[in-house]
Design a protein around this motif. Structure first.
Motif, PDB file in Angstrom:
ATOM      1  N   HIS A 141      64.332 -97.763 -17.448  1.00  0.00           N
ATOM      2  CA  HIS A 141      63.825 -96.669 -18.274  1.00  0.00           C
ATOM      3  C   HIS A 141      62.626 -97.110 -19.100  1.00  0.00           C
ATOM      4  O   HIS A 141      61.748 -96.297 -19.409  1.00  0.00           O
ATOM      5  N   GLN A 142      62.555 -98.383 -19.431  1.00  0.00           N
ATOM      6  CA  GLN A 142      61.370 -98.899 -20.119  1.00  0.00           C
ATOM      7  C   GLN A 142      60.160 -98.839 -19.199  1.00  0.00           C
ATOM      8  O   GLN A 142      59.067 -98.415 -19.598  1.00  0.00           O
ATOM      9  N   SER A 162      58.744 -95.296 -18.418  1.00  0.00           N
ATOM     10  CA  SER A 162      58.087 -94.563 -19.497  1.00  0.00           C
ATOM     11  C   SER A 162      56.609 -94.356 -19.195  1.00  0.00           C
ATOM     12  O   SER A 162      55.990 -95.137 -18.481  1.00  0.00           O
ATOM     13  N   ASP A 163      56.066 -93.269 -19.734  1.00  0.00           N
ATOM     14  CA  ASP A 163      54.637 -92.952 -19.593  1.00  0.00           C
ATOM     15  C   ASP A 163      54.193 -92.827 -18.136  1.00  0.00           C
ATOM     16  O   ASP A 163      53.041 -93.126 -17.800  1.00  0.00           O
ATOM     17  N   SER A 164      55.090 -92.367 -17.280  1.00  0.00           N
ATOM     18  CA  SER A 164      54.743 -92.301 -15.849  1.00  0.00           C
ATOM     19  C   SER A 164      53.563 -91.379 -15.572  1.00  0.00           C
ATOM     20  O   SER A 164      52.780 -91.622 -14.645  1.00  0.00           O
ATOM     21  N   ILE A 206      63.474 -89.160 -21.561  1.00  0.00           N
ATOM     22  CA  ILE A 206      62.195 -89.407 -20.908  1.00  0.00           C
ATOM     23  C   ILE A 206      61.153 -89.682 -21.985  1.00  0.00           C
ATOM     24  O   ILE A 206      60.948 -88.863 -22.882  1.00  0.00           O
ATOM     25  N   SER A 207      60.530 -90.838 -21.882  1.00  0.00           N
ATOM     26  CA  SER A 207      59.476 -91.211 -22.836  1.00  0.00           C
ATOM     27  C   SER A 207      58.128 -91.077 -22.146  1.00  0.00           C
ATOM     28  O   SER A 207      57.772 -91.883 -21.286  1.00  0.00           O
ATOM     29  N   ASP A 208      57.412 -90.029 -22.498  1.00  0.00           N
ATOM     30  CA  ASP A 208      56.153 -89.728 -21.823  1.00  0.00           C
ATOM     31  C   ASP A 208      55.365 -88.785 -22.716  1.00  0.00           C
ATOM     32  O   ASP A 208      55.942 -87.851 -23.274  1.00  0.00           O
ATOM     33  N   GLY A 268      56.060 -85.494 -21.672  1.00  0.00           N
ATOM     34  CA  GLY A 268      57.469 -85.365 -21.318  1.00  0.00           C
ATOM     35  C   GLY A 268      58.043 -83.978 -21.509  1.00  0.00           C
ATOM     36  O   GLY A 268      58.716 -83.443 -20.621  1.00  0.00           O
TER      37      GLY A 268
END
Length: 472
Positions: free
Chosen positions: A346-347, A350-352, A400-402, A405
């Motif tokens: 998940h790290q 992130s920011d995909s 979700i880190s984005d 997001g």
């Protein structure tokens, strides 16, 4: 238990076979290099190279480690005379190294005068940076230009100033940043920087997870000393740097310590971005939806291991110019499998929305232009669309880190269960996919196909189907 320091280090001789200690005189160790961005990566990467050069008997590579704002690490290292233990883990096992290249530490926000004075010191030869690309702004430029102005005023020569940040053409960007800042205050200084200083492009690579209490406990067991700054890393490391130095002899010195000195860094940057980073993103997205916690857990799955090998070999490598690509691929697969790194999916996921345009898009565009298959990346893109639902195949939710997001999740939920509508909505975002790709019917059809297969079954089942449909 006593703390690690220069005095307590002397009591470790002879040291255990698995422990390497500095083999040079540290006190006094003159400052030859100012590093901006003191943190885990520098201590596990560039500082180890400078430690090796010091160990060869060249005393000019002592480091002033400059934290930009945070005081905690700089002060903890100062209390240990700059010493720290580094655990290096790979398939052959674990070993420890006490790194001694950090002669002093300070904090730029707290002690800017010390940084400026160090840049202007006669013994200083280099500046290196790991401040992240987000920090290439006025504050950094001001600090560098003030130091260089003091150096010019003292009648000294220029410096080699090497960015080690994950930024394509980082030397060019750093040079322009300094020249623009100097031009605003003193055009003569800008001319001096242009003539006297060198800004080599470089590419660095080593996975350095966040330091943990376990690292500190393990270090204490090996050293018999308390080390508040212990950390761990992998065995693999790479530093590729352009042959562009104030002192031309530095090229041979760096090469003697394992650095690759080359005429052109771009082929190495592209290989890292598309093979390492591109595979990492694909692995992380699959792992997130499959409920696998780390990269090593993912590549332990035969189908994911096959996917990554196939993606790199058949799809990505044909577009690249880096020498030795098969060996580089095999080294990457071994790194992904390293269980000591505990690199969380998940790290990495992130920011995909920011990573996909850099890591996948150039390969997709080149393959489609050549009429070549893009199946693994169409599959990975479908996995990303499935990932945006923020729950894995077992129904467990995740965050979700984005930066996009909320909007991406809303689109995925709005069209949940309708693969064609999801593809049409999310693939229409030019900030992720560019202007032309969403209008490519071949691409749209293949992403839709794989999203349908994932929705009707699972990522695991769809991946098995992908593997059976492609050459092994």
């Amino acid at each position: 238990m006593r703390a690690l320091s220069q005095a307590s280090l002397a009591t470790l001789t002879p040291s255990p076979p698995s422990l390497q200690l500095p083999q040079y005189q540290r006190s006094p160790l003159p400052i030859g290099l100012v590093h901006l961005g003191l943190g885990a990566f520098h201590r596990a990467h560039q500082a180890v190279v400078f430690d090796a050069l010091l160990g060869q008997g060249d005393p000019r590579w002592g480091v002033l480690g400059v934290a930009m704002r945070s005081t905690e690490l700089a002060d903890a290292l100062a209390a240990q005379d700059g010493l720290y233990a580094l655990q290096i883990a790979n398939a052959e096992g674990r070993r420890w190294q006490v790194v001694g290249a950090l002669s002093q530490t300070c904090v730029a926000a707290r002690e800017p005068g010390q940084v400026v004075a160090a840049i202007a010191a006669p013994s200083t030869r280099w500046i290196t940076l790991t401040v992240t690309e987000k920090a290439y702004g006025p504050e950094l430029a001001t600090l560098l230009v003030q130091g260089l102005a003091a150096r010019q005023a003292a009648g000294l020569g220029g410096l080699t100033i090497a960015s080690c940040d994950n930024l394509t053409g980082n030397g060019h960007k750093l040079r322009q940043l300094c020249l623009d800042a100097a031009e605003k205050t003193d055009p003569a200084l800008a001319q001096w920087i242009d003539r006297q200083c060198r800004f080599p492009n470089s590419m660095v690579d080593r996975i350095v997870p966040a330091a943990t209490a376990q690292h500190r406990a393990d270090a204490a067991q090996v050293l018999g000393l308390e080390d508040a700054c212990a950390l761990g890393t992998e065995g693999f490391w790479e530093w590729v740097i352009e042959d562009n130095f104030v002192d031309p002899q530095d090229a041979a010195l760096l090469a003697s310590a394992g650095v690759q000195v080359v005429q052109e860094v771009l082929p190495f940057e592209e290989a890292k971005l598309r093979m390492l980073n591109g595979s990492h993103t694909a692995i992380a997205l699959m792992g997130a939806v499959m409920g696998l916690p780390t990269v090593s857990d993912c590549v332990a799955q035969p189908d994911i291991h096959w996917f990554v090998h196939h993606l790199m070999t058949e799809v990505v490598m044909p577009q690249l110019q880096r020498p030795g690509l098969p060996a580089y691929r095999d080294a990457l697969l071994a790194r992904f499998a390293n269980p000591d790194l505990r690199h969380k999916v998940h790290q990495i996921a992130s920011d995909s929305s920011l990573k996909i345009p850099l890591r996948w898009l150039p390969t997709i565009q080149a393959r489609l232009a050549a009429g070549a298959p893009v199946e693994p990346l169409a599959f990975a893109s479908a996995v990303w669309l499935r990932y945006l639902l923020a729950e894995d195949d077992a129904g467990q939710p995740y965050a979700i880190s984005d930066p996009m997001g909320a909007m991406l999740q809303a689109l995925a939920q709005q069209h949940r269960g309708d693969a064609a509508a999801t593809v049409q909505a999310v693939l229409a975002l030019p900030s992720v996919w560019g202007a032309d790709l969403p209008r490519n019917p071949q691409w749209t059809a293949r992403v839709t196909h794989w999203l349908q297969r994932i929705q009707t079954g699972s990522v695991t089942a769809a991946l098995a189907e992908l593997r059976s449909s492609l050459p092994s």
